[in-house]
Design an enzyme around this catalytic site. Structure first.
Site, PDB file in Angstrom:
ATOM      1  CG  HIS A 103      -1.109  38.407 -19.590  1.00 58.89           C
ATOM      2  ND1 HIS A 103      -0.680  37.148 -19.267  1.00 58.89           N
ATOM      3  CD2 HIS A 103      -1.404  38.389 -20.913  1.00 58.89           C
ATOM      4  CE1 HIS A 103      -0.691  36.389 -20.355  1.00 58.89           C
ATOM      5  NE2 HIS A 103      -1.145  37.123 -21.362  1.00 58.89           N
ATOM      6  NE  ARG A 198      -2.370  27.408 -17.158  1.00 54.65           N
ATOM      7  CZ  ARG A 198      -1.260  27.107 -16.490  1.00 54.65           C
ATOM      8  NH1 ARG A 198      -1.330  26.618 -15.275  1.00 54.65           N
ATOM      9  NH2 ARG A 198      -0.079  27.310 -17.027  1.00 54.65           N
TER      10      ARG A 198
END
Length: 323
Positions: A103, A198
């Site tokens: 993140h 991702r």
């Protein structure tokens, strides 16, 4: 109208890695398959949770903040976040592994997505035998070596894999590479953000789309913190009938409380809403003349004006969350 302890109607999210433990372990009520997440309290745009019961039934979290402001979330919280609720509260069931992901920081997320970053924590509620989490790197590594492992499809070899069981807790600051492994059911507390990069997804094809999911290789590269740590798990006490510090960060504070009998709590000096996630057993919350039940897998929010309460249970465990 006087505010009271509030439960919200969960939002159930399909995930290609989702299973059925939210139903079988936490008694969630849905009919869909592969539900991986139960969003318990959310102010994410388009996914605002609604009050489940009581005089405010049907009101969204956003509407409550707009109507009650600091009475609902606390003066200091309102001064900092305005009408944006700062946390997203979830239960997550991984039947198969989640993607390896990271993140972005608050600064990167603001610049790229006009969003908060996503600092979060995990509390394991149940784990199958040999189930594991991936958190951080197993060894010292730099950006060039990381890219080589990614290109060679050997990135899993340099990740830190840790077998887990009930009660294991991990803080995942922005920049720390991570993934939930197969067979893990956990509670997640995070900043209000749905921004995830991702990195690796096992070359899986999503049955819902017939395609491999998008990877964010370049975006992730600038977001990853390559700092090596020897230990990632959070140590904490589990003494009964007292507030045990779990994870205290600049973004949220979480404590662990084991209730055996009656525990009195006074939030007069806590200028914030308080959230309880029940992670074991069943308890009763007594506030003024009313009683509110909370069972394993349920979440309740105490508005900032709700101060003196009692928690009553033969045996129950909760996470206490506030700013």
């Amino acid at each position: 109208m006087e505010l009271y302890p509030i439960k919200f109607k969960p939002l159930y999210k399909y995930r290609l890695w989702g299973g059925n433990k939210l139903k079988t372990y936490l008694n969630k009520d849905y009919n869909e398959e592969s539900i991986g997440e139960s969003w318990e309290i959310s102010d994410v745009k388009g996914d605002e949770t609604q009050v489940l019961e009581g005089p405010l039934q049907g009101k969204t979290l956003k509407e409550l903040i707009q109507a009650y402001k600091s009475e609902f979330i606390g003066g200091s919280v309102y001064a900092t976040f305005g009408e944006e609720f700062p946390l997203l509260i979830k239960f997550i069931d991984a039947k198969t592994p989640l993607s390896i992901q990271v993140h972005p920081s608050n600064e990167l997320a603001k610049e790229r997505h006009n969003s908060f970053g996503k600092n979060e924590m995990w509390y394991v509620m149940q784990a199958d035998e040999d189930a594991e989490l991936i958190v951080g790197f197993e060894t010292e590594i730099d950006k060039e070596a990381y890219q080589q492992h990614l290109n060679d499809n050997t990135i899993l070899e340099v990740m830190h894999h840790e077998k887990v069981s009930k009660g294991d807790t991990f803080y995942i600051p922005t920049g720390r590479i991570h993934a939930i492994g197969a067979g893990v059911l956990l509670a997640e507390i995070q900043q209000t953000s749905d921004v995830t990069y991702r990195i690796y997804d096992y070359n899986r094809v999503d049955a819902a789309t017939g395609k491999e999911r998008e990877l964010h290789t370049e975006l992730a590269l600038d977001a990853i913190d390559f700092t090596y740590h020897e230990n990632f798990k959070t140590a904490y006490d589990t003494d009964a009938n007292r507030t045990n510090t779990l994870v205290h960060s600049p973004y949220f504070k979480t404590n662990f409380i084991k209730i055996e009998g009656t525990v009195s709590k006074d939030y007069t000096n806590t200028d914030s809403f308080v959230i309880y996630m029940c992670v074991s057993g069943t308890l009763e919350i007594q506030y003024k003349e009313e009683k509110y039940s909370l069972q394993n897998g349920e979440t309740i929010l105490l508005p900032a004006t709700v101060n003196a309460i009692e928690l009553v249970a033969d045996q129950a465990e909760i996470l206490e969350i506030y700013l």
